[in-house]
Design an enzyme around this catalytic site. Structure first.
Site, PDB file in Angstrom:
ATOM      1  N   GLY A  27       0.807  -1.216   0.000  1.00  0.00           N
ATOM      2  CA  GLY A  27       0.000   0.000   0.000  1.00  0.00           C
ATOM      3  C   GLY A  27       0.837   1.263   0.000  1.00  0.00           C
ATOM      4  CG  HIS A  33       3.282   0.718  -5.248  1.00  0.00           C
ATOM      5  ND1 HIS A  33       3.473   1.824  -4.466  1.00  0.00           N
ATOM      6  CD2 HIS A  33       3.840  -0.317  -4.572  1.00  0.00           C
ATOM      7  CE1 HIS A  33       4.105   1.487  -3.355  1.00  0.00           C
ATOM      8  NE2 HIS A  33       4.353   0.190  -3.392  1.00  0.00           N
ATOM      9  N   GLY A 141       8.865  -4.916  -8.801  1.00  0.00           N
ATOM     10  CA  GLY A 141       9.694  -3.790  -9.206  1.00  0.00           C
ATOM     11  C   GLY A 141      11.171  -4.129  -9.095  1.00  0.00           C
TER      12      GLY A 141
HETATM   13  P1  AMP Z   1       6.063  -2.477  -1.547  1.00  0.00           P
HETATM   14  O1  AMP Z   1       4.703  -1.875  -1.404  1.00  0.00           O
HETATM   15  O2  AMP Z   1       7.164  -1.597  -1.080  1.00  0.00           O
HETATM   16  O3  AMP Z   1       6.136  -3.881  -0.989  1.00  0.00           O
HETATM   17  O4  AMP Z   1       6.296  -2.643  -3.108  1.00  0.00           O
HETATM   18  C1  AMP Z   1       5.404  -3.386  -3.896  1.00  0.00           C
HETATM   19  C2  AMP Z   1       6.012  -3.565  -5.253  1.00  0.00           C
HETATM   20  O5  AMP Z   1       6.228  -2.292  -5.857  1.00  0.00           O
HETATM   21  C3  AMP Z   1       7.377  -4.278  -5.221  1.00  0.00           C
HETATM   22  O6  AMP Z   1       7.445  -5.198  -6.282  1.00  0.00           O
HETATM   23  C4  AMP Z   1       8.340  -3.132  -5.405  1.00  0.00           C
HETATM   24  O7  AMP Z   1       9.568  -3.512  -5.991  1.00  0.00           O
HETATM   25  C5  AMP Z   1       7.556  -2.243  -6.349  1.00  0.00           C
HETATM   26  N1  AMP Z   1       8.074  -0.864  -6.308  1.00  0.00           N
HETATM   27  C6  AMP Z   1       8.203  -0.087  -5.219  1.00  0.00           C
HETATM   28  N2  AMP Z   1       8.779   1.098  -5.561  1.00  0.00           N
HETATM   29  C7  AMP Z   1       9.018   1.034  -6.894  1.00  0.00           C
HETATM   30  C8  AMP Z   1       9.590   1.928  -7.830  1.00  0.00           C
HETATM   31  N3  AMP Z   1      10.059   3.132  -7.471  1.00  0.00           N
HETATM   32  N4  AMP Z   1       9.676   1.542  -9.125  1.00  0.00           N
HETATM   33  C9  AMP Z   1       9.220   0.314  -9.505  1.00  0.00           C
HETATM   34  N5  AMP Z   1       8.657  -0.567  -8.662  1.00  0.00           N
HETATM   35  C10 AMP Z   1       8.560  -0.215  -7.377  1.00  0.00           C
END
Ligand code: AMP
Length: 271
Positions: A27, A33, A141
Site C-alpha cells: 500500500g 506501484h 519492481g
Molecule cells: P512495496 O509496497 O514496497 O512492498 O512494493 C510493492 C512492489 O512495488 C514491489 O514489487 C516493489 O519492488 C515495487 N516498487 C516499489 N517502488 C518502486 C519503484 N520506485 N519503481 C518500480 N517498482 C517499485
C-alpha cells in the site's frame, strides 16, 4: 473495481477467472506501484492487487508501526488505472503462515546481512498469497532487485506455473527512486535523499574505466559526508549477487543507506 477483504470471498471471486495477473504491495501506492499495475493490465485476464503490510518482514526494532497506511487513497488510484480487484486482507492474514526459507545464497547478501529475517518473511507471505491466488503472472519492481531475484528463484523451484515480470524503477523528477518510505523524510532530508541516485549513477558510469574498490570507497565517503549511514555499497553479479572486484557485463551496483532513521535502497544495472 471489486474490493475483497476475506480469504473466503476471494476464493469465491476467483472461481470465475483463470488468468490472474497479480501485483502484491504494502500500500501507500505511488507511481512505481502503479507502473506494475499498468504492466499487469497488458496481459490477458484480470489484474489483482493486494494491499497488506506484511509483519513477517519487519524485525521488532523496525518501522512496522509507522509504515504509512493510506488505503482510501490507494483504492482511488487503483480504480483510476482500471485495476479489476483489490485484496486487502486483515492483519490476521499473516497468522499461521507456513514459514519458508528464501534461497540461502541470495538472501544472505546485501539487505539480508542487516535484515536476516527479511526475505524469509517475504517468501513466506508471498507463498501464502500465491497458493491462494495461483496467479498466471506476477509483477515485481526492479527497485527491490534482490527481492525480484529471490521470488524468481522461489517460483522456478515451486510447482506453481507462475511467470515473474521485473518492472523498471520509477523515479521522482530529481532521480530519487519512488518509495513509500520517502514520505517519512523531512523536507531537508528529502533534498539530501535525491543525491543518492546522483551518486549511484555517477559511480555506475565510471565502473567500466575505474577500479571498483576505489569507486566504492569514494562513494561511501561522499554519502557519509552528506549524513547518510551506509549499510552497503556493492558491485555484484546481477544473477548471483556475489561481490565482484572487476567490472563484468551486467554488473549490478546496489546501495542501501539510512537517512535520519529512514532506510533507502537503490540500484543500477551497468550493461
Ligand atoms: P512495496 O509496497 O514496497 O512492498 O512494493 C510493492 C512492489 O512495488 C514491489 O514489487 C516493489 O519492488 C515495487 N516498487 C516499489 N517502488 C518502486 C519503484 N520506485 N519503481 C518500480 N517498482 C517499485
Amino acid at each position: 473495481m471489486q474490493i475483497i477483504r476475506s480469504v473466503k470471498d476471494l476464493e469465491t471471486f476467483l472461481q470465475q477467472y483463470e488468468d490472474i495477473n497479480f501485483v502484491p504491495t504494502m500500500g501507500n501506492l505511488h507511481a512505481g506501484h502503479l507502473s506494475l499495475v499498468s504492466e499487469a493490465n497488458k496481459y490477458d485476464g484480470i489484474t489483482l492487487v493486494s494491499i497488506f503490510v506484511n509483519p513477517l518482514q519487519f524485525a521488532p526494532n523496525e518501522d512496522l508501526d509507522i509504515y504509512p497506511r493510506t488505503e482510501k487513497q490507494d483504492l482511488k488510484e487503483l480504480e483510476k488505472i482500471n485495476c479489476d480487484v483489490v485484496f486487502c486482507p486483515k492483519p490476521d492474514f499473516a497468522k499461521g503462515v507456513k514459514k519458508l526459507h528464501a534461497n540461502a545464497d541470495l538472501s544472505k547478501k546485501l539487505c539480508g546481512i542487516s535484515r536476516p529475517h527479511f526475505f524469509h518473511g517475504i517468501v513466506s507471505i508471498l507463498n501464502h498469497f500465491f497458493q491462494l491466488i495461483k496467479p498466471k503472472n506476477v509483477f515485481f519492481g526492479l527497485k527491490d532487485y534482490q527481492q525480484y531475484l529471490i521470488v524468481k528463484d522461489f517460483l522456478t523451484k515451486s510447482t506453481l506455473k507462475t511467470n515473474i515480470h521485473g518492472v523498471p524503477i520509477v523515479r521522482e523528477p530529481d532521480g530519487l527512486a519512488m518509495s513509500s518510505r520517502n514520505n517519512l523524510l523531512t523536507p531537508d532530508q528529502r533534498l539530501i535523499a535525491a543525491k543518492l541516485s546522483v551518486i549511484l549513477k555517477d559511480t555506475a558510469h565510471q565502473a567500466k574505466i575505474k577500479n571498483l574498490e576505489y569507486l566504492r570507497v569514494e562513494g561511501i565517503k561522499t554519502l557519509e559526508e552528506l549524513n547518510f549511514k551506509v549499510d552497503y555499497f556493492s558491485f555484484c553479479n546481477s544473477s548471483t549477487l556475489e561481490e565482484i572486484d572487476e567490472f563484468e557485463a551486467n554488473t549490478l551496483l546496489a546501495i542501501a543507506v539510512n537517512l535520519g532513521g529512514v532506510r533507502l535502497i537503490d540500484n543500477f544495472l551497468i550493461q
